[in-house]
Scaffold this motif. Structure first.
Motif, mmCIF file in Angstrom:
data_model
loop_
_atom_site.group_PDB
_atom_site.id
_atom_site.type_symbol
_atom_site.label_atom_id
_atom_site.label_comp_id
_atom_site.label_asym_id
_atom_site.label_seq_id
_atom_site.Cartn_x
_atom_site.Cartn_y
_atom_site.Cartn_z
ATOM 1 N N THR A 186 -4.853 11.471 -2.363
ATOM 2 C CA THR A 186 -5.340 10.868 -1.123
ATOM 3 C C THR A 186 -4.714 11.608 0.045
ATOM 4 N N SER A 187 -5.532 11.879 1.046
ATOM 5 C CA SER A 187 -4.980 12.589 2.203
ATOM 6 C C SER A 187 -4.118 11.639 3.030
ATOM 7 N N VAL A 188 -3.167 12.207 3.714
ATOM 8 C CA VAL A 188 -2.290 11.434 4.588
ATOM 9 C C VAL A 188 -3.123 10.777 5.682
ATOM 10 N N HIS A 189 -4.123 11.485 6.148
ATOM 11 C CA HIS A 189 -5.000 10.947 7.193
ATOM 12 C C HIS A 189 -5.705 9.667 6.715
ATOM 13 N N GLU A 190 -6.297 9.711 5.514
ATOM 14 C CA GLU A 190 -6.982 8.527 4.964
ATOM 15 C C GLU A 190 -6.008 7.359 4.820
ATOM 16 N N THR A 194 0.840 -1.193 0.000
ATOM 17 C CA THR A 194 0.000 0.000 0.000
ATOM 18 C C THR A 194 0.874 1.242 0.000
ATOM 19 N N ARG A 195 0.581 2.127 -0.918
ATOM 20 C CA ARG A 195 1.344 3.374 -1.048
ATOM 21 C C ARG A 195 0.372 4.553 -0.990
ATOM 22 N N LEU A 196 0.875 5.678 -0.575
ATOM 23 C CA LEU A 196 0.092 6.909 -0.572
ATOM 24 C C LEU A 196 -0.110 7.334 -2.024
ATOM 25 N N ARG A 197 -1.330 7.395 -2.435
ATOM 26 C CA ARG A 197 -1.643 7.738 -3.829
ATOM 27 C C ARG A 197 -1.880 9.250 -3.963
ATOM 28 N N ASP A 198 -1.614 9.752 -5.154
ATOM 29 C CA ASP A 198 -1.859 11.173 -5.423
ATOM 30 C C ASP A 198 -3.332 11.481 -5.178
#
Length: 163
Positions: free
Chosen positions: A128-132, A122-126
């Motif tokens: 998407t908030s850091v919180h989510e 799982t990666r932080l997607r463009d």
């Protein structure tokens, strides 16, 4: 002839196929609790009455055996045909419950593997908030904890990262 429990329709509509064990078992307990016979799932009835047993004790044993048979029949009627053939000769409801719990109650290795893989990829997607993203990661970690996954450390005390 006894009347059919109206709650048993939930067992007809949600037969055990394997992966749905937890939902099926919850529904089974609802039906058995309404009949006040769920206790037979956890305790095996005595095989035979002693020769010197009182009439009162014999009556209690017969009630137990009747409740066990009723629970066993609910269980067999609410599982797939393949599972019915496998458990139709089981001695009692507790035995069926134990075997089904061993087969389907414990989370499978593949589910643990899939969750670890999802966590690791799982990666932080463009957009998407850091919180989510954090909530998602925490959810995956909590799921792994629920599956009793132990992620070993290197045995050393972890020090804070210095930037």
């Amino acid at each position: 002839m006894s009347t059919r429990n109206p709650l048993s329709i939930i067992l007809d509509q949600n037969k055990l196929t394997g992966p749905n064990y937890h939902d099926w078992f919850r529904n089974l307990k609802i039906v058995l609790n309404s009949e006040k016979i769920a206790y037979v799932l956890d305790k095996k009835p005595p095989k035979e009455a002693a020769s010197d047993v009182s009439e009162t004790e014999l009556a209690k044993l017969e009630i137990w055996w009747d409740h066990d048979l009723q629970a066993k029949n609910y269980m067999l009627a609410s599982i797939s045909n393949e599972l019915q053939r496998r458990f139709e000769e089981a001695a009692n409801a507790a035995e069926i419950h134990l075997h089904l719990k061993e087969l389907y109650g414990v989370q499978t290795r593949s589910e643990r593997h899939a969750t670890v893989k999802e966590l690791m990829t799982t990666r932080l997607r463009d957009g998407t908030s850091v919180h989510e993203h954090g909530v998602r990661m925490i959810g995956l970690i909590e799921k792994l904890m629920g599956l009793d996954v132990v992620i070993p450390g290197d045995g050393k005390k972890q020090e804070a990262y210095r930037w």
